[in-house]
Design an enzyme around this catalytic site. Structure first.
Site, mmCIF file in Angstrom:
data_model
loop_
_atom_site.group_PDB
_atom_site.id
_atom_site.type_symbol
_atom_site.label_atom_id
_atom_site.label_comp_id
_atom_site.label_asym_id
_atom_site.label_seq_id
_atom_site.Cartn_x
_atom_site.Cartn_y
_atom_site.Cartn_z
ATOM 1 N N CYS A 428 30.813 -28.357 28.799
ATOM 2 C CA CYS A 428 31.304 -28.798 27.390
ATOM 3 C C CYS A 428 30.686 -30.159 27.082
ATOM 4 O O CYS A 428 29.529 -30.461 26.672
ATOM 5 C CB CYS A 428 32.601 -28.850 27.195
ATOM 6 S SG CYS A 428 33.420 -28.805 25.320
ATOM 7 N N HIS A 555 33.046 -23.221 28.764
ATOM 8 C CA HIS A 555 33.941 -23.548 29.968
ATOM 9 C C HIS A 555 34.017 -22.385 30.976
ATOM 10 O O HIS A 555 35.076 -21.332 31.111
ATOM 11 C CB HIS A 555 35.417 -23.903 29.414
ATOM 12 C CG HIS A 555 35.490 -25.176 28.701
ATOM 13 N ND1 HIS A 555 36.002 -26.326 29.573
ATOM 14 C CD2 HIS A 555 35.257 -25.567 27.551
ATOM 15 C CE1 HIS A 555 36.041 -27.354 28.557
ATOM 16 N NE2 HIS A 555 35.641 -26.866 27.191
ATOM 17 N N GLU A 557 35.056 -22.531 33.877
ATOM 18 C CA GLU A 557 36.087 -22.613 34.851
ATOM 19 C C GLU A 557 37.433 -21.404 34.462
ATOM 20 O O GLU A 557 37.970 -21.295 35.403
ATOM 21 C CB GLU A 557 36.727 -23.987 35.084
ATOM 22 C CG GLU A 557 37.380 -24.733 33.863
ATOM 23 C CD GLU A 557 36.188 -24.988 32.766
ATOM 24 O OE1 GLU A 557 36.955 -26.174 31.948
ATOM 25 O OE2 GLU A 557 35.103 -24.934 32.875
#
Length: 633
Positions: A428, A555, A557
């Site tokens: 990001c 993102h 993750e």
């Protein structure tokens, strides 16, 4: 199918029920609920306990969903600082929610919705909207019954939403009540849940109370009084625990269990210990070993239906993790390094990828501001230590964030990784940082910047998205799952995603790379390998001349799972541990990987159910070994 035969004789009625219902049909009609509450102090691990209970029930063959109740007045977690409440977890539908929902998704491998996170703000907003519409027909709107009814209706509605990709509702809904028993702000929820337990009836509701049993160093005795008082308070509010989950440094002594059973009115076999462990994947096994599943199933009238828990995958993964010894060091360069929960999902994604690559993860926490020249003048020792950590790392991560504090330090870290061929992953804001650094260093645009940090810059390489709002902060970003199309088929990112032509990942941002400057960047060697469907919004960057220099606007993750690590994090750890070429040959396909290491020269990882990690007695944090710099837990 079911019917009853009734014989009537005067005032007496005799009914004989003939049940032809199979459980699979019956359980679709009756939802079972498990409530997890906490006492004595906050931060005991209610979220991990709730997630582990879900894993245990899922291992018994039941379908499980989860709800997190946060008593704060915010509508959602989107506008809160990570220092206040940890990271903001983003769901597929764009919901900005509490980090515990990330635990649920990772443990249970499900996709939750924004409504699975209940807040006081959401409840009051829904009731006030009804009041304005006139739904209450002129009645006086009160906390009881209107707020409490709204809470119960919300729970029942959301519990029926399937989250595991299958049709129909789950069998069991695990509800976690945030905060601590006795908090003023949670009182309406406790009242509502007391009514709810009566409403759903016996056999459909089980309460697990997580409490602390401290050990005084002076005498080494396990003290039960805090838990006794906590349970007394809980019962005084109309809720009676079925199971006590006691957090302690060591397993409870039998006499301590007997004492808790006597004074808390809980069967001794329902007093379980959640003591400190090396990694959190042990927790479902701890619960199983103490027969917690039997106590839960008994409380829910499911003993004759659910099977014995099959946790073989958990056992295998836990053993693999426990024997890892060869380390991989990753420098986490951010502004919230004082609270590790600010980057919880990033830590988990790094951990998942590290286990796949057979490496013990060591996170070197580097406060971005400590790398800047001003720190060299004001605190030279801090500056030197930060640079030593950065230079001693095998890879660098610059995670997401907001605001201009530490931005120059992040740019310095990106430049260091680019020039020294150190594996780099920017997420990001981290991707935008990499673009800014490239513009300044390679394109020679020394004042290049993001309009977030310098609105007057003459070379705005990162700009505010036109559809964003500059007046309202909450829920106005580009949020949720969006599709990214790979423009360069042979790029590392596409290979890591299994040679995919596109990928769906979760977003949370207001700024984007200036599309008008993309040709200038690409002519200089920076490749924009992924974009949105329009081709103008840049999503993934790579530096082809670098071993692994990747940035993502999304993102990755948030969708990482144990046994199914995020592709870009797998690439980072593989590059940092010298395994990237082998992983790319397998196209980063985690289904080809086994946790017991290398097979025929190829890294392999077996697909698993989900797990997670927390603070342990041996100094590991979330299953991650840290340098301890600025870490608060």
């Amino acid at each position: 199918m079911a019917f009853a035969v009734c014989l009537v004789s005067g005032p007496l009625f005799f009914c004989f029920g003939i049940e032809l219902l199979l459980f699979s049909s019956e359980r679709a009609l009756t939802m079972k609920y498990v409530l997890v509450t906490g006492g004595v102090v906050s931060g005991l691990g209610k979220g991990v306990t709730a997630s582990s209970v879900g894993v245990l029930l899922k291992a018994c063959g039941l379908r499980v969903t989860s709800i997190k109740i946060d008593p704060y007045l915010n509508t959602d977690a989107g506008t809160m600082s990570p220092f206040e409440h940890g990271e903001v977890f983003v769901l597929d539908d764009g919901g900005e929610v509490d980090l515990d929902l990330g635990n649920y998704e990772r443990f249970l491998d499900v996709k939750l919705t924004r409504d699975n996170n209940i807040t006081t703000g959401k409840i009051y907003q829904s009731v006030l909207d009804k009041e304005r519409r006139g739904d209450y027909l002129g009645k006086t709107v009160q906390v009881v019954p209107h707020i409490t009814d709204a809470i119960q209706e919300w729970i029942e509605r959301v519990a029926m939403i399937p989250v595991d990709g299958k049709e129909g509702p789950a069998d069991v809904c695990v509800i976690e009540l945030g905060g601590t028993i006795g908090d003023i702000e949670s009182m309406p929820f406790i009242e509502a849940l007391g009514q709810f337990s009566y409403h759903v009836g016996p056999g459909n509701f089980c309460l697990i109370h997580v409490s602390l049993v401290p050990v005084l160093n002076v005498v080494g005795e396990q003290k039960t009084k805090p838990t006794q008082h906590s349970v007394r308070g809980l019962r005084g509010l109309g809720l009676t625990p079925n199971i006590l989950a006691c957090r302690s440094t060591k397993a409870l002594n039998e006499n301590v269990k007997a004492k808790l059973s006597q004074f808390c009115h809980v069967p001794v076999e329902n007093v379980v210990t959640l003591y400190d462990v090396p990694n959190i994947w042990h927790i479902p096994l701890l619960l199983r070993d103490q027969k917690a599943h039997e106590a839960i199933l008994k409380g829910l009238n499911l003993l004759g239906v659910a099977g014995e828990p099959d946790l073989q995958d958990w056992i295998t993964r836990t053993r693999v993790y426990d024997v890892l010894h060869e380390t991989v060091k990753i420098a986490m360069v951010g502004k919230y390094t004082g609270l590790s929960d600010s980057y919880l999902s990033v830590l988990k994604a790094l951990l998942h990828a590290s286990v796949v690559c057979r490496r013990k993860l060591v996170v070197e926490w580097v406060a971005a501001g400590d790398l800047e020249d001003v720190t060299a003048k004001e605190a030279p020792d801090v500056y030197k230590n930060a640079w030593n950590l950065l230079k001693g790392s095998d890879g660098v991560v610059v995670p997401g964030g907001f605001g201009d504090r530490g931005v120059q330090g992040k740019i310095i870290a990106a430049k260091y990784a680019r020039e020294n061929k150190v594996p780099f992953l920017g997420i990001c804001l981290g991707m935008q940082i990499a673009v800014i650094e490239f513009a300044q260093s390679i394109l020679g645009l020394h004042d290049a910047n993001s309009t977030e940090f310098d609105p007057q810059t003459s070379h705005p390489c990162v700009i505010f998205m036109p559809e964003g709002s500059k007046t309202h902060m909450g829920g106005t970003m580009r949020l949720g799952s969006r599709r990214t199309y790979f423009k360069v088929p042979n790029c590392k990112s596409a290979k890591l995603y299994g040679n995919a032509s596109f990928v769906d990942e979760r977003h949370r941002h207001r700024y984007e790379v200036n599309p008008d400057m993309v040709p200038q960047f690409e002519n200089a060697g920076l490749s924009f390998v992924g974009s949105d469907e329009t081709g103008r919004r840049m999503e993934v960057i790579e530096l082809p001349s670098h071993p692994y220099f990747v940035g993502a606007q999304f993102h990755p993750e948030f969708k990482s799972r144990p046994g199914k690590p995020s592709a870009l994090f797998l690439g980072l750890i593989a590059a940092a541990s010298g395994q990237l070429d082998t992983v790319l040959q397998n196209y980063g396909n985690a289904s080809k990987l086994l946790p017991n290491g290398m097979s025929n020269g190829k890294p392999v990882v077996k697909s698993y159910q989900n797990g997670n990690a927390i603070k342990s007695s041996n100094g590991s944090l979330n299953g991650v070994y840290s340098n301890g710099n600025g870490v608060h837990h």
